[in-house]
Motif scaffolding. Sequence first.
Motif, PDB file in Angstrom:
ATOM      1  N   PRO A  32     -28.953  15.488  -7.149  1.00  0.00           N
ATOM      2  CA  PRO A  32     -27.742  15.340  -7.842  1.00  0.00           C
ATOM      3  C   PRO A  32     -27.950  14.239  -8.965  1.00  0.00           C
ATOM      4  O   PRO A  32     -28.795  13.433  -9.089  1.00  0.00           O
ATOM      5  CB  PRO A  32     -26.895  14.536  -6.714  1.00  0.00           C
ATOM      6  N   ALA A  46     -11.358   9.242  -1.689  1.00  0.00           N
ATOM      7  CA  ALA A  46     -10.981  10.528  -2.383  1.00  0.00           C
ATOM      8  C   ALA A  46     -11.424  11.677  -1.606  1.00  0.00           C
ATOM      9  O   ALA A  46     -10.922  12.665  -1.203  1.00  0.00           O
ATOM     10  CB  ALA A  46     -11.484  10.488  -3.744  1.00  0.00           C
ATOM     11  N   LEU A  47     -12.851  11.346  -1.243  1.00  0.00           N
ATOM     12  CA  LEU A  47     -13.569  12.538  -0.551  1.00  0.00           C
ATOM     13  C   LEU A  47     -12.915  12.883   0.921  1.00  0.00           C
ATOM     14  O   LEU A  47     -12.785  14.056   1.334  1.00  0.00           O
ATOM     15  CB  LEU A  47     -15.214  12.060  -0.550  1.00  0.00           C
ATOM     16  N   HIS A  49      -9.729  12.408   1.556  1.00  0.00           N
ATOM     17  CA  HIS A  49      -8.286  12.910   1.531  1.00  0.00           C
ATOM     18  C   HIS A  49      -8.651  14.364   0.975  1.00  0.00           C
ATOM     19  O   HIS A  49      -7.851  15.366   1.324  1.00  0.00           O
ATOM     20  CB  HIS A  49      -7.578  12.214   0.562  1.00  0.00           C
ATOM     21  N   ALA A  50      -9.793  14.672   0.023  1.00  0.00           N
ATOM     22  CA  ALA A  50     -10.062  16.046  -0.316  1.00  0.00           C
ATOM     23  C   ALA A  50     -10.392  17.011   0.474  1.00  0.00           C
ATOM     24  O   ALA A  50     -10.020  18.015   0.640  1.00  0.00           O
ATOM     25  CB  ALA A  50     -10.941  16.010  -1.560  1.00  0.00           C
ATOM     26  N   ILE A 550     -17.881  27.528  -5.514  1.00  0.00           N
ATOM     27  CA  ILE A 550     -18.904  26.753  -5.513  1.00  0.00           C
ATOM     28  C   ILE A 550     -18.702  26.115  -6.704  1.00  0.00           C
ATOM     29  O   ILE A 550     -18.258  24.798  -7.277  1.00  0.00           O
ATOM     30  CB  ILE A 550     -20.229  27.005  -5.212  1.00  0.00           C
ATOM     31  N   ARG A 552     -16.714  26.600  -9.523  1.00  0.00           N
ATOM     32  CA  ARG A 552     -15.293  26.466 -10.079  1.00  0.00           C
ATOM     33  C   ARG A 552     -14.529  25.401  -9.048  1.00  0.00           C
ATOM     34  O   ARG A 552     -13.580  24.750  -9.249  1.00  0.00           O
ATOM     35  CB  ARG A 552     -14.478  27.499 -10.064  1.00  0.00           C
ATOM     36  N   GLY A 553     -15.230  24.945  -8.133  1.00  0.00           N
ATOM     37  CA  GLY A 553     -14.507  23.894  -7.432  1.00  0.00           C
ATOM     38  C   GLY A 553     -13.316  24.290  -6.541  1.00  0.00           C
ATOM     39  O   GLY A 553     -12.611  23.509  -6.114  1.00  0.00           O
ATOM     40  N   ALA A 556     -13.460  22.720  -2.884  1.00  0.00           N
ATOM     41  CA  ALA A 556     -13.882  21.291  -2.426  1.00  0.00           C
ATOM     42  C   ALA A 556     -12.656  20.438  -3.304  1.00  0.00           C
ATOM     43  O   ALA A 556     -11.952  20.717  -4.013  1.00  0.00           O
ATOM     44  CB  ALA A 556     -15.174  20.925  -2.958  1.00  0.00           C
TER      45      ALA A 556
ATOM     46  N   ASP B 230     -23.000  18.299  -8.588  1.00  0.00           N
ATOM     47  CA  ASP B 230     -23.218  17.473  -7.729  1.00  0.00           C
ATOM     48  C   ASP B 230     -23.538  15.993  -8.293  1.00  0.00           C
ATOM     49  O   ASP B 230     -24.297  15.898  -8.949  1.00  0.00           O
ATOM     50  CB  ASP B 230     -24.501  18.192  -6.953  1.00  0.00           C
ATOM     51  N   SER B 247     -15.107  17.856  -8.421  1.00  0.00           N
ATOM     52  CA  SER B 247     -14.127  19.005  -8.504  1.00  0.00           C
ATOM     53  C   SER B 247     -12.911  18.705  -8.943  1.00  0.00           C
ATOM     54  O   SER B 247     -12.617  17.324  -8.439  1.00  0.00           O
ATOM     55  CB  SER B 247     -14.092  19.878  -7.092  1.00  0.00           C
ATOM     56  N   ALA B 253      -7.706  13.599  -6.021  1.00  0.00           N
ATOM     57  CA  ALA B 253      -7.705  12.409  -4.799  1.00  0.00           C
ATOM     58  C   ALA B 253      -8.090  11.263  -5.335  1.00  0.00           C
ATOM     59  O   ALA B 253      -7.424  10.093  -4.851  1.00  0.00           O
ATOM     60  CB  ALA B 253      -8.474  13.053  -3.634  1.00  0.00           C
ATOM     61  N   TYR B 254      -9.112  11.067  -6.184  1.00  0.00           N
ATOM     62  CA  TYR B 254      -9.509   9.844  -6.561  1.00  0.00           C
ATOM     63  C   TYR B 254      -8.539   8.951  -7.510  1.00  0.00           C
ATOM     64  O   TYR B 254      -8.386   7.827  -7.386  1.00  0.00           O
ATOM     65  CB  TYR B 254     -10.923  10.029  -7.298  1.00  0.00           C
TER      66      TYR B 254
END
Lengths: 556, 299
Positions: A32, A46-47, A49-50, A550, A552-553, A556, B230, B247, B253-254
Amino acid sequence: MSFVNFPFWLVVTGAFSLIALLYALQHLKAQPVVLRVASVQLWQEALQHASANKFWQRFRHWLGFLLAVLIALLLWLAISGIRFTDSTKPLHVFYLDTSVAMQAGDNMTDAKAELVARLPSSSSANRELWIGDAVPAKILSADSSNAVLTASLSTIQASSHLPAFSEWLERVPTLYAGQPVVVHYFGSALGNITAPDGIALQNDFISAAISANAGITAIGQQRFMTDNEQVSRVTFTLLSSVEQQFQPDDITVLLNDSPVDAARIIALQDNQFAISGIPLTDQPQRLTVSLNEADSFSVDSFLADSFLPDNSATLMLPAKSQIFVALQDGLPDWVTRFVDANPQLTVDPERASVSICINRDDTCPASGATLYADDSSNAVTFYTPISEEQSSLQKIWQAYDWSDPAYNMPSMQVLNAETKSVSMPLSYLGQLVEKQQADPLLLLSMAINWLTDLPVAPAYLAVGEAAPVLPGDALTQSNAINPFPLTISQFKEGDAVAMASLQSPVISRQVASARDTSGSVEADTGSDVPWLTIIILTALGLLIVEWLMIQRGRWA
Amino acid sequence: MAGDAVHPLIDAELIEQVQQFSLRIALAGKGGRLAEQKTSAKGQGLEFADYKPYVAGDELRAIDWHIYRRLGRLFVRVFEEQQNLPVYILLDHSASLFCETPSRFSAAQRCALALGAIALQQQDAVRVFPFAGKLNNQFKNLSGKHQLFTLAEQLQHHQPVNDSDITAALTEFAGYPLRKGLVIVISDFFNNSGMPAVLDALSLVKHNKLLIQVTQPWDADPRRLQASGDIRFEDAESAASVDLQLSPAVIKAYTEAYQRFNQQLSQYASDTGTGLLQLDASGPILAQLSALFEKGMVA
């Protein structure tokens, strides 16, 4: 379900390997982009919650893995050539006879036209096309379009072999493992052929029979030594289906494209002709014999020759050979006379490749090979350490009947030795020379030719195809001359019409035994559903879905 | 001022521009030197505050003879005594302020120096308390504009420290027996225990407070990170990291989390009358300080 391109075990192994590979790749995280930030606390929040938005998103990694596996397996199945067979549908096998009888007239053209016309009536998924002469072969299997089949047919020509359809038909149940097969036959008359059980035979095209034929059925050459030159004599036989007696005027002979005077053509009995005294030159010469136009034939009944391919024949005359020899002192007079009289031999000790000696001592000139006119043993002895050459010599011996008691010749002995040499019984040969026997001279000539490794020209060859030179095989009685190679191959009852073949059946049998009949790949009859297209499109669709999700998200 | 310009931290133009501003609070604690800040001390001054009975030793000039004429007793006039304002600058030098370019600490330094310069200019007392893992109280009060160079020195040499704890620093500071004044907290206010713990610690500080929240543009808008795909976010202070895909859903959310974070701080400031400035570390300092004073966030 079956696979066209790979065996079943390979497909299964490949599928499991792909799954294992993809599973391993799931655990290899992509490198990454690393960003150093003041605090990751808000990103963690955020992660959480998302990812908690939807239940299924918790399983997104496994869904991605499942999608990747599906895509990979679909592509693998497409590559493997998966087919879903329907054993109830018969396989239609189109068989185009390309044997010699199809050379007559427009037989082959008409057969191909009929075949092309009937192709659209069958499904492309369950048909095959075979061509057959001495060795039937499948040239196109299922899924070939009509256009491809038509294009492939255009290059097919009739051969000079005998048909092998009946033998092939007997093997069809084995080739297709008991599957129902309909054989569509396009070729010459079949006669009384019964299809095996489970095989339906349809005569979709039977070619017209040969009404009349005249042809050159045998042509060959013999090489002679005259007083001062090497000459060749060409002999050929003409045969007619209407008992025609041919004359030299009915024939045109070209030597290197130059006409040979008809006066040199000697008519023998039974429509045999000979051209003698053709001098050999330093280069091979091409001799062509052809029948003149049918209109010139004297017999009115023979106005139509419906089998033209045998109306001409070409023979290559070899170049003359020259062998340099060295002679030992004290040789008998007949030997020296033989050497002087033989235009093939030239005495030149400097360039000698063969020495002719009477004693094995230092006075024998050194050369590559030696001919011993030896009177120590009552035998003609060829020395060679090579088993293939021994076998070849034995066949030559038998071919010329030198072991025949009528010639009063001793049997050949083959002994091992490091160098090539020939030992001859001097007394016997001298007697034969005195009696003006040709065979001893031929024996001497053959011995010298063998010692110098010069190819021995066959005494006589049948036209139709070149005589096969098989390993360890030499001139034998079995394949040398077939005076009447025009054989009756098929006979159609009722009309009583014979189908002709020029080929010597001996040679055809040799070719057929050398090349086994190529079997069908497998009974790959398939349904009309275009599985390959469906599989590839499905895989592409899944690929797009995964890309959307993936890249275009979307999830996620 | 000409001599002060040699210090690398001192921006002469910035210092000159901020001289127009003043730092004042409603009422400072007494005990300082005479200056211009209102305090609770009574004594010498210009503004009348009250009367008290005369006792020996009082200034005779302060006796109000009119009252004596009417009542026959001696009273003296008492005036409000204006003293200097104690300004306490709490400067965060945790590693989180150093990890970006331009660094938040650089903006924090310049902001602290500018505010300190204002205080020194108006003869107030300035004391610097750097903090990260714990509070550093080694520096003494500075007073007088000639101390600007010393102030710059005290602000300059600080190394990034991991595992900072702003709550511990504020709690320790609240326990110091200091004269009531103005506390300027300059930090990013990121805390592993969350914003409520920070606010609780702030409540312990019984001073007037000015909060300078040092931010970066990508705090509120992560798309300005100009990253995609990523990403591994590594914490500047701890070993924590977060792997995620940047995304739209994650960004949303952030953003919501960051708004909640800011809202807690803003709500505290609003409820307690605390000054709050969100200082963009990538932007010019003077303009943002001007906005602070124009809005009257510092009395």
